[in-house]
Design a protein around this motif. Structure first.
Motif, PDB file in Angstrom:
ATOM      1  N   ASP A  97       2.967   2.179  21.078  1.00  0.00           N
ATOM      2  CA  ASP A  97       3.632   0.884  20.927  1.00  0.00           C
ATOM      3  C   ASP A  97       2.607  -0.236  21.000  1.00  0.00           C
ATOM      4  O   ASP A  97       2.817  -1.320  20.468  1.00  0.00           O
ATOM      5  CB  ASP A  97       4.650   0.697  22.065  1.00  0.00           C
ATOM      6  N   LEU A  98       1.524   0.062  21.700  1.00  0.00           N
ATOM      7  CA  LEU A  98       0.500  -0.968  21.886  1.00  0.00           C
ATOM      8  C   LEU A  98      -0.870  -0.300  21.899  1.00  0.00           C
ATOM      9  O   LEU A  98      -1.052   0.736  22.557  1.00  0.00           O
ATOM     10  CB  LEU A  98       0.751  -1.669  23.236  1.00  0.00           C
ATOM     11  N   ILE A  99      -1.814  -0.889  21.158  1.00  0.00           N
ATOM     12  CA  ILE A  99      -3.195  -0.389  21.200  1.00  0.00           C
ATOM     13  C   ILE A  99      -4.072  -1.522  21.721  1.00  0.00           C
ATOM     14  O   ILE A  99      -4.011  -2.653  21.229  1.00  0.00           O
ATOM     15  CB  ILE A  99      -3.696   0.055  19.809  1.00  0.00           C
ATOM     16  N   GLY A 100      -4.875  -1.188  22.730  1.00  0.00           N
ATOM     17  CA  GLY A 100      -5.742  -2.216  23.311  1.00  0.00           C
ATOM     18  C   GLY A 100      -7.201  -1.929  23.035  1.00  0.00           C
ATOM     19  O   GLY A 100      -7.642  -0.776  23.068  1.00  0.00           O
ATOM     20  N   PHE A 101      -7.939  -2.989  22.737  1.00  0.00           N
ATOM     21  CA  PHE A 101      -9.405  -2.913  22.622  1.00  0.00           C
ATOM     22  C   PHE A 101      -9.972  -3.964  23.554  1.00  0.00           C
ATOM     23  O   PHE A 101      -9.248  -4.846  24.033  1.00  0.00           O
ATOM     24  CB  PHE A 101      -9.856  -3.186  21.186  1.00  0.00           C
ATOM     25  N   HIS A 102     -11.291  -3.896  23.771  1.00  0.00           N
ATOM     26  CA  HIS A 102     -11.881  -4.887  24.667  1.00  0.00           C
ATOM     27  C   HIS A 102     -11.909  -6.276  24.037  1.00  0.00           C
ATOM     28  O   HIS A 102     -11.673  -7.274  24.694  1.00  0.00           O
ATOM     29  CB  HIS A 102     -13.321  -4.507  25.019  1.00  0.00           C
ATOM     30  N   ILE A 103     -12.245  -6.317  22.732  1.00  0.00           N
ATOM     31  CA  ILE A 103     -12.439  -7.642  22.126  1.00  0.00           C
ATOM     32  C   ILE A 103     -11.716  -7.745  20.783  1.00  0.00           C
ATOM     33  O   ILE A 103     -11.374  -6.725  20.158  1.00  0.00           O
ATOM     34  CB  ILE A 103     -13.952  -7.969  21.953  1.00  0.00           C
ATOM     35  N   GLN A 104     -11.552  -8.981  20.328  1.00  0.00           N
ATOM     36  CA  GLN A 104     -10.790  -9.235  19.104  1.00  0.00           C
ATOM     37  C   GLN A 104     -11.419  -8.546  17.895  1.00  0.00           C
ATOM     38  O   GLN A 104     -10.717  -8.016  17.037  1.00  0.00           O
ATOM     39  CB  GLN A 104     -10.695 -10.749  18.873  1.00  0.00           C
ATOM     40  N   SER A 105     -12.760  -8.526  17.820  1.00  0.00           N
ATOM     41  CA  SER A 105     -13.371  -7.964  16.606  1.00  0.00           C
ATOM     42  C   SER A 105     -13.088  -6.460  16.483  1.00  0.00           C
ATOM     43  O   SER A 105     -12.975  -5.927  15.386  1.00  0.00           O
ATOM     44  CB  SER A 105     -14.873  -8.262  16.548  1.00  0.00           C
ATOM     45  N   HIS A 106     -12.929  -5.759  17.606  1.00  0.00           N
ATOM     46  CA  HIS A 106     -12.546  -4.334  17.525  1.00  0.00           C
ATOM     47  C   HIS A 106     -11.108  -4.213  17.010  1.00  0.00           C
ATOM     48  O   HIS A 106     -10.789  -3.299  16.251  1.00  0.00           O
ATOM     49  CB  HIS A 106     -12.662  -3.655  18.896  1.00  0.00           C
ATOM     50  N   CYS A 107     -10.245  -5.165  17.412  1.00  0.00           N
ATOM     51  CA  CYS A 107      -8.855  -5.157  16.912  1.00  0.00           C
ATOM     52  C   CYS A 107      -8.865  -5.361  15.389  1.00  0.00           C
ATOM     53  O   CYS A 107      -8.165  -4.663  14.637  1.00  0.00           O
ATOM     54  CB  CYS A 107      -8.041  -6.278  17.546  1.00  0.00           C
ATOM     55  N   ASN A 108      -9.689  -6.324  14.970  1.00  0.00           N
ATOM     56  CA  ASN A 108      -9.754  -6.619  13.530  1.00  0.00           C
ATOM     57  C   ASN A 108     -10.246  -5.399  12.749  1.00  0.00           C
ATOM     58  O   ASN A 108      -9.672  -5.018  11.729  1.00  0.00           O
ATOM     59  CB  ASN A 108     -10.697  -7.793  13.266  1.00  0.00           C
ATOM     60  N   ASN A 109     -11.326  -4.783  13.260  1.00  0.00           N
ATOM     61  CA  ASN A 109     -11.863  -3.587  12.589  1.00  0.00           C
ATOM     62  C   ASN A 109     -10.807  -2.501  12.493  1.00  0.00           C
ATOM     63  O   ASN A 109     -10.664  -1.823  11.474  1.00  0.00           O
ATOM     64  CB  ASN A 109     -13.061  -3.028  13.374  1.00  0.00           C
ATOM     65  N   PHE A 110     -10.038  -2.351  13.578  1.00  0.00           N
ATOM     66  CA  PHE A 110      -9.027  -1.292  13.582  1.00  0.00           C
ATOM     67  C   PHE A 110      -7.955  -1.569  12.530  1.00  0.00           C
ATOM     68  O   PHE A 110      -7.597  -0.701  11.740  1.00  0.00           O
ATOM     69  CB  PHE A 110      -8.394  -1.157  14.971  1.00  0.00           C
ATOM     70  N   LEU A 111      -7.448  -2.808  12.534  1.00  0.00           N
ATOM     71  CA  LEU A 111      -6.366  -3.109  11.581  1.00  0.00           C
ATOM     72  C   LEU A 111      -6.859  -2.988  10.128  1.00  0.00           C
ATOM     73  O   LEU A 111      -6.119  -2.553   9.246  1.00  0.00           O
ATOM     74  CB  LEU A 111      -5.794  -4.498  11.868  1.00  0.00           C
ATOM     75  N   GLU A 112      -8.118  -3.348   9.922  1.00  0.00           N
ATOM     76  CA  GLU A 112      -8.681  -3.174   8.562  1.00  0.00           C
ATOM     77  C   GLU A 112      -8.735  -1.697   8.217  1.00  0.00           C
ATOM     78  O   GLU A 112      -8.469  -1.293   7.086  1.00  0.00           O
ATOM     79  CB  GLU A 112     -10.083  -3.779   8.492  1.00  0.00           C
ATOM     80  N   THR A 113      -9.081  -0.878   9.172  1.00  0.00           N
ATOM     81  CA  THR A 113      -9.128   0.578   8.942  1.00  0.00           C
ATOM     82  C   THR A 113      -7.729   1.093   8.621  1.00  0.00           C
ATOM     83  O   THR A 113      -7.540   1.882   7.692  1.00  0.00           O
ATOM     84  CB  THR A 113      -9.704   1.307  10.176  1.00  0.00           C
ATOM     85  N   VAL A 114      -6.739   0.623   9.413  1.00  0.00           N
ATOM     86  CA  VAL A 114      -5.349   1.042   9.180  1.00  0.00           C
ATOM     87  C   VAL A 114      -4.961   0.710   7.741  1.00  0.00           C
ATOM     88  O   VAL A 114      -4.402   1.537   7.010  1.00  0.00           O
ATOM     89  CB  VAL A 114      -4.391   0.323  10.167  1.00  0.00           C
ATOM     90  N   ASP A 115      -5.302  -0.527   7.357  1.00  0.00           N
ATOM     91  CA  ASP A 115      -4.970  -1.024   6.018  1.00  0.00           C
ATOM     92  C   ASP A 115      -5.506  -0.108   4.927  1.00  0.00           C
ATOM     93  O   ASP A 115      -4.863   0.139   3.921  1.00  0.00           O
ATOM     94  CB  ASP A 115      -5.589  -2.425   5.871  1.00  0.00           C
ATOM     95  N   ARG A 116      -6.711   0.409   5.176  1.00  0.00           N
ATOM     96  CA  ARG A 116      -7.353   1.225   4.142  1.00  0.00           C
ATOM     97  C   ARG A 116      -6.919   2.679   4.172  1.00  0.00           C
ATOM     98  O   ARG A 116      -6.923   3.356   3.157  1.00  0.00           O
ATOM     99  CB  ARG A 116      -8.875   1.231   4.354  1.00  0.00           C
ATOM    100  N   VAL A 117      -6.624   3.186   5.370  1.00  0.00           N
ATOM    101  CA  VAL A 117      -6.525   4.641   5.531  1.00  0.00           C
ATOM    102  C   VAL A 117      -5.113   5.201   5.415  1.00  0.00           C
ATOM    103  O   VAL A 117      -4.901   6.265   4.859  1.00  0.00           O
ATOM    104  CB  VAL A 117      -7.149   5.034   6.893  1.00  0.00           C
ATOM    105  N   VAL A 118      -4.127   4.508   5.985  1.00  0.00           N
ATOM    106  CA  VAL A 118      -2.767   5.077   5.961  1.00  0.00           C
ATOM    107  C   VAL A 118      -1.794   4.117   5.297  1.00  0.00           C
ATOM    108  O   VAL A 118      -2.065   2.917   5.179  1.00  0.00           O
ATOM    109  CB  VAL A 118      -2.266   5.393   7.400  1.00  0.00           C
TER     110      VAL A 118
END
Ligand code: F6P
Length: 774
Positions: A477-498
């Motif tokens: 339900d919730l994914i946590g990272f230490h900093i905003q740029s890791h969140c951004n990288n993750f969402l970009e990955t999500v966008d590309r991968v699934v």
């Protein structure tokens, strides 16, 4: 207390007196018996020699002129008894004829003896020796009666009478001596006992009571003037624990009041536990991680408890301590199985149990493939841009999936009886776990916190199983990272991968009707309260440093500290090169600056880590060889795991702390260093590639690849004005005190609890079919 002492004394006196009287009674009895048998023996010897003499006279007298002869015989017998009648304690000797009439008697005995005593009558009648203790008038006596024979005929009897008064006198003397001995013993024992009680029991108890009173009234703080209760170790432990809880409760209450007064909204352990109780049904939290907080290791016959060198453990332990939750983790210690119950659980911390640890067992192959293989040779280098090539093996991936399922089963068992449980999954070891749990328990609120960086989609894209990993994570339900740029990288990955819809406005991803929120939660440490006594103590760290350096066999004016797991992402080699460069560029610091590197060997089963340990050691040796002189050397490499307690003095004594990670999710060493600097001194040199660098702007930020820049930072740190140092540390300490681990957990859990759970499937179906549309 006085009544108790009185009772104790009376019991002691009665006890000791009874025992001593018993012994004395047996002494007197023995003495009496010995005196009596001695008397009997002496009477026998005397009697027998008298009988011989009397019988000889009787035999001679029988053949002569009868009338004259009898008179002479009487005289001779009288002479004989008088001659023998002067022995010690002898009352007298008497000779009777066969009719019991006295023939001869000693004068003293003649006064008291009028008739023949029964013993004599008996001896004459039976024709054998008779002995008896009797009374003559009021006089206690012993009578030995012997028959007198002529051939076989009994002519009369002879009695040897002893005064036995001396035996009584002797018994009385023994009793008197015993009385004085008992009296002396009782007094001595009572005195010694009272002294022991005073020194070892009432004294320490009174001191403990005084200490607790001082603690209760706030005159001293916990840990100050602790009394020594050596004899009552278990009691002392309980008292200390209770006092500690009391002290914590007091400081929490004071803290809370102070915060309220100041209008601050500071997070504390107590605030977190109140928050959890209101947010969660029963305040119970479930945490899952690979690394366990306490490892039980067999050490010969003993079992050692080891706290692993892990930022994750450092961060989560205070959270679990604040709320009685369950921590599910891999049981990796050699004695771990020996200390769990039938459900593989135990209460920890061992010293003061506050929450449950549920251990999950892995086979060697599983640990090899899932932990060393996929997690640490695959995902770790994949997510850390430290230029180590990730290794992806199909067999490792298989183990990773199996172990994620194994943990799912353990979690499902733990949450079986809890409705709407809250589960916090930790780290890259469990990317698949959120979806696995949610599939079985859609009512559970599941968050995963990713403790390492998330790289850009291109970098992540080399993982052959990137789609499955991202899909597993999106089960949360919730994914946590230490900093905003890791969140951004993750969402970009999500966008590309699934296949999904990324909502950049709300930072979430929608996949198969399930929404996952993605948020930064900068992890932190539990900063302890200010210790007023240590504040403004200017000389403190210098003294401590001299002692520390001496214990390491080094003499130096300045000291730097580095604390890391020996991991290639930590930039330890680059750090050593920077120190070498610094000494090269600024030779005046040679002989003065020593750097202490505490390096905990980590994941040494992996060749890369194993080799790195040797490389760091060789590099430190090389630099030492180059510069060292006399009692000084530029570096000390302490190659073993140190406890937090062991590390703390190094933090407090150092002029600077070097954190030079090539890439790091957060890096808690930086925050631990600041937390330890209650004196508001010391300089933090921090890699710009750590998550911590986003928050700790008052550190000297460096690019660890730039050796010269780090060398310059070391010089700047050593030469910085004291006011500048203080200002920087104060600002950074304020920040980590406000953004502490309790805030991290509080924010994460609050956010998770606010997530709207998916509607049940049938409702969802109806929504899709527009059933609810009028
Ligand atoms: O940084 C990721 C992490 O899991 C940390 O949370 C922890 O400090 C470290 O790795 C420990 O590694 P391991 O558990 O493999 O010893």
């Amino acid at each position: 207390m006085r009544l108790l002492s009185l009772r104790l004394i009376v019991s002691l006196i009665v006890g000791v007196a009874l025992v001593s009287a018993g012994f004395s009674y047996y002494d007197v009895l023995g003495e009496k018996r010995a005196l009596r048998s001695d008397l009997e023996r002496r009477a026998e010897v005397l009697g027998e020699s008298l009988v011989g003499n009397v019988e000889r006279l009787l035999n001679v007298g029988s053949g002569k002129n009868k009338g004259k002869g009898e008179a002479r015989l009487g005289e001779e017998l009288q002479r004989l008894v008088q001659r023998f009648g002067t022995r010690e304690n002898l009352l007298g000797i008497v000779i009777f004829d066969r009719n019991g009439a006295i023939v001869a008697v000693t004068p003293e005995l003649a006064k008291t003896l009028t008739t023949s005593p029964p013993a004599v009558t008996q001896a004459i009648k039976q024709g054998r020796e008779e002995g008896a203790f009797a009374k003559l008038g009021n006089l206690p006596v012993h009578i030995l009666a012997l028959p007198l024979h002529r051939q076989d005929e009994v002519l009369g009897g002879l009695a040897v009478v002893h005064d036995v008064g001396y035996i009584r006198a002797r018994s009385l003397l023994v009793w008197r001596q015993a009385f004085f001995r008992v009296l002396a013993q009782v007094l001595l024992i009572v005195l010694i006992t009272l002294l022991i009680v005073r020194w070892s029991i009432t004294g320490p108890i009174a001191r403990a009571a005084q200490w607790m009173r001082a603690l209760r009234t706030g005159k001293i703080s916990f840990g100050q003037d602790v009394p020594d209760l050596a004899m009552f170790r278990p009691l002392a432990h309980e008292v200390a624990t209770m006092a500690e809880s009391l002290s914590h409760a007091r400081s929490a209450a004071e803290n809370e009041a102070r915060l309220r007064e100041a209008g601050e909204s500071m997070w504390t352990a107590d605030r977190l536990s109140v928050q959890l109780r209101t947010r969660l049904d029963d305040g119970h939290l479930f945490v899952v991680s690979n690394r366990e907080p306490y490892i039980h290791q067999r050490n010969g016959k003993a079992i050692d408890v080891v706290v692993p060198p892990s930022g994750l453990v450092t961060a989560l332990e205070p959270v679990l301590n604040a709320c009685d939750g369950t921590w599910v983790a891999h049981g990796s210690g050699s004695a771990d199985t020996e200390v769990v119950d039938a459900a593989d659980r135990l209460r920890v911390p061992p010293e003061d149990p506050r929450y449950s640890l549920r251990r999950v067992w892995l086979t060697k192959e599983e640990e090899e493939g899932y932990y060393y293989g996929f997690a640490n040779e695959g995902l770790w280098p994949l997510c850390h841009i430290a230029h180590a090539r990730p290794l992806f093996r199909a067999a490792d991936w298989q183990h990773y999936q199996d172990v994620n399922r194994k943990f799912m089963n353990a979690v499902l068992e733990e949450i079986a009886n809890v409705s709407k449980p809250v589960v916090l999954v930790q780290d890259y070891h469990f990317a698949l776990l959120p979806r696995l749990i949610k599939e079985k328990r859609p009512d559970a609120r599941v968050a995963i916190f990713w403790h390492i960086p998330w790289p850009n989609p291109e970098a992540f894209g080399i993982c052959p199983w990137q789609r499955q990993l991202v899909d597993g994570l999106l089960g949360a339900d919730l994914i946590g990272f230490h900093i905003q740029s890791h969140c951004n990288n993750f969402l970009e990955t999500v966008d590309r991968v699934v296949e999904s819809r990324v909502d950049w406005e709300h930072f979430s991803a929608l996949r198969q009707d399930h929404r996952t929120m993605v948020r930064p939660f900068p992890i932190s440490v539990a900063v302890t309260d200010e210790d007023a006594a240590e504040n403004n103590n200017h000389g403190f760290n210098y003294l401590e440093r001299t002692a520390l350096m001496r214990s390491l066999g080094v003499e130096a004016t300045f000291m730097g500290i580095g604390v890391d797991r020996v991991d290639y992402t930590k930039g330890i080699l680059e750090r050593l090169l920077a120190i070498e460069r610094f000494l090269e560029k600024y030779p005046s610091y040679q002989g003065k600056f020593t750097f202490v590197q505490i390096g905990a060997p980590s994941r040494t089963h992996i060749k890369r880590y194993h080799d790195l340990l040797a490389e760091v050691e060789a590099e430190a040796e090389r630099i030492n060889w180059r510069f060292q002189s006399g009692k000084w050397k530029p570096m000390v490499f302490l190659k073993r795991q140190h406890s937090h307690k062991e590390i703390e003095p190094y933090y407090r004594a150092a002029d600077l702390c070097l954190v030079t990670s090539l890439h790091d999710g957060m890096n808690l060493v930086a925050k631990e260093f600041l937390a330890a600097r209650r004196d508001e001194r010391g300089v933090l040199i921090l890699s710009q590639f750590t998550g911590a660098a986003r928050e700790l702007r008052d550190a000297l930020l460096v690019n660890p690849y730039d050796i010269d820049q780090t060398a310059e930072a070391i010089r700047a740190a050593l030469e910085m004005e004291p006011e500048d140092k203080e200002l920087r540390v104060r600002r950074m300490r304020k920040l980590i005190k406000e953004h502490n681990i309790y805030r991290w957990a509080g924010n994460l859990i609050t956010e998770l609890c606010e997530v709207r759970l998916d509607a049940p499937e049938d409702t969802q179906e109806k929504l899709r079919a527009n059933v609810f549309v009028a």
